[in-house]
Design an enzyme around this catalytic site. Structure first.
Site, PDB file in Angstrom:
ATOM      1  NE  ARG A 285      -3.830  -2.253   2.233  1.00  0.00           N
ATOM      2  CZ  ARG A 285      -4.734  -2.570   3.143  1.00  0.00           C
ATOM      3  NH1 ARG A 285      -4.901  -1.779   4.190  1.00  0.00           N
ATOM      4  NH2 ARG A 285      -5.476  -3.655   3.026  1.00  0.00           N
ATOM      5  NE  ARG A 300      -1.214   4.812   9.050  1.00  0.00           N
ATOM      6  CZ  ARG A 300      -2.525   4.585   9.116  1.00  0.00           C
ATOM      7  NH1 ARG A 300      -3.165   4.191   8.044  1.00  0.00           N
ATOM      8  NH2 ARG A 300      -3.189   4.780  10.241  1.00  0.00           N
ATOM      9  CD  GLU A 372      -8.415  -1.565  10.771  1.00  0.00           C
ATOM     10  OE1 GLU A 372      -8.472  -2.348   9.807  1.00  0.00           O
ATOM     11  OE2 GLU A 372      -8.354  -0.329  10.641  1.00  0.00           O
ATOM     12  CB  SER A 375     -11.353  -4.175   8.546  1.00  0.00           C
ATOM     13  OG  SER A 375     -12.504  -3.439   8.221  1.00  0.00           O
ATOM     14  NE  ARG A 414      -2.051  -2.052  11.488  1.00  0.00           N
ATOM     15  CZ  ARG A 414      -2.818  -0.980  11.394  1.00  0.00           C
ATOM     16  NH1 ARG A 414      -3.959  -0.913  12.070  1.00  0.00           N
ATOM     17  NH2 ARG A 414      -2.476   0.034  10.628  1.00  0.00           N
TER      18      ARG A 414
END
Length: 449
Positions: A285, A300, A372, A375, A414
């Site tokens: 990403r 991130r 988070e 999801s 994560r």
């Protein structure tokens, strides 16, 4: 992609759903674009009918040796032919304008999705476990502090290789990352009924479009070309940018893209649904909208690993499947002994393709807050329309669009962060959770290199 017929049938409901996402009304504009397309089609049909009739009349005129009438009819047919070419172009232009506009509008939230503008309006559904108890006076550290002190997490080396938002894991932490992914895949395949997939991580634009990464999120993706350079592909092309896009590959932001597209342009027998796929892959990403966010550590990254869950269902199965998928992701965190909460995202905070989303947020002692880690979303037929993915019952004449779901089961990086921070020891080592020890060769602790 939205159904223009449904928008025409109930424009007020469409605009009301957009308003819940904080967007302006769009039904009137979309219906006007569709009217232009339909008007061009109707005029084209009339012209076609007249040309067919005139062609027959030419034969009749020639049969009665009426040359003047035949010549006039031939001229009319020639004019109709030219007009039809223009009408065909107008219909294509109107259809393209409608599709482009529809492609840029997010999915509509279910009625039970909470109202709200951003993450502050999300609603906690349930909570599991409790934060770890550390010795009195001990201040838990963040993952990057732990990893660097152990000599097993190197951001400087990664920066020399690739720049910011990359990391090099070494020794015990590299193995812990691998162990987490293997544990998740074994759990989802052996106990949760998912079929493991090893998909390509390079995909064409059509696959990105099918899951709605395109066109809206083009800048968030990494793109590459095979063989020829950008200049070679663009040289001599009438539209250089179009030539580049026609030859490029996208690096997947999530395995949702290739796994969901496994059913693109196909008709699936309903008796085989739901289909459940899982994959552990690298993900990429650009984080174009994340400037200044989480610049320290692994939260991130441009490149990371994730175990993804995808389900293909009938419309009737989708809502139950969403609850089931979320429970599968929750089970990963339960087995790891992590404290987490499940949040129902409000309408203004959901992803572009989602109709309803649950986020799993894991407790990070070093940060002192939930972050988070997964999801899980149900998308209805939004992606299926873009992929032309349908299903058919054995006794049915017509097909209908499948429904698609996707979720993290869970993000490996994560999860690594969560394990490090929750299982840190006063001496700086990391205890290995019981469930991961078989994947670590029986190792119980990660210590300095």
């Amino acid at each position: 992609m939205h159904d223009i017929k449904a928008i025409r049938d109930n424009p007020q409901a469409f605009d009301a759903a957009l308003a819940r996402r904080g967007l302006a009304p769009a039904a009137g504009e979309l219906i006007a674009l569709d009217e232009s397309r339909r008007a061009a089609i109707a005029e084209l049909q009339r012209s076609q009918e007249r040309r067919n009739a005139a062609s027959k009349e030419i034969g009749a005129a020639m049969g009665r040796k009426d040359g003047a009438a035949a010549d006039a009819l031939k001229a009319e047919v020639a004019g109709l032919k030219a007009a039809m070419a223009a009408l065909e172009a107008a219909e294509r232009e109107a259809a393209a304008a409608l599709e482009t506009r529809l492609a840029g509008i997010p999915n509509l939230p279910f009625d039970d999705v909470p109202d709200g503008k951003d993450e502050t309006d999300n609603v906690e559904v349930r909570r599991h476990g409790s934060p770890p108890q550390f010795p009195e006076g001990f201040e838990p550290r963040e993952h990057f502090e732990l990893g660097e002190a152990l000599g097993l997490m190197d951001f400087d080396a990664a920066a020399k290789l690739s720049g910011a938002r990359f990391v090099v894991l070494k020794g015990g932490l590299a193995r812990l990352s691998r162990a987490l992914e293997q544990f998740m895949l074994d759990l989802h395949t052996a106990e949760h009924g998912y079929t493991e997939i090893e998909p390509p991580v390079l995909v064409r634009d059509a696959a990105m479009y099918g899951t709605a990464q395109l066109p809206k999120f083009e800048e968030d993706q990494f793109w590459t070309l095979a063989g020829d350079s950008l200049l070679d592909v663009a040289a001599g092309a009438a539209d250089p940018l179009a030539a580049i896009k026609a030859n490029r590959f996208g690096l997947i932001p999530t395995a949702e893209v290739p796994m969901t597209n496994l059913v693109r342009e196909s008709i699936v027998e309903e008796k085989t649904l739901p289909l459940r796929f899982t994959a552990g892959t690298l993900c990429f990403r650009a984080e174009a909208g994340a400037a200044g966010k989480d610049t320290r550590g692994m939260i991130r990254q441009h490149q990371f690993r994730k175990v993804e869950l995808v389900s293909i269902t009938t419309p009737e199965q989708a809502r139950d499947e969403h609850e089931r998928m979320t429970a599968c992701a929750e089970e990963v965190l339960k087995r790891l002994g992590l404290h987490f909460r499940t949040m129902a995202l409000c309408a203004g905070d959901m992803g572009f393709a989602s109709r309803k989303t649950y986020d799993l947020e894991v407790w990070l002692p070093g940060q002192g807050r939930f972050r988070e880690i997964s999801s899980c979303s149900v998308c209805g037929d939004f992606q299926a329309r873009r992929m032309n993915a349908r299903c058919k019952a054995a006794d049915a004449k017509a097909t209908r669009f499948v429904h698609t779901l996707n979720g993290s089961g869970v993000a490996v990086g994560r999860a690594l962060i969560a394990v490090m921070e929750n299982y840190q020891q006063p001496d700086g080592s990391i205890a290995v959770p019981d469930v991961l020890r078989p994947y670590m060769g029986g190792r119980e602790r990660i210590e300095a290199a």
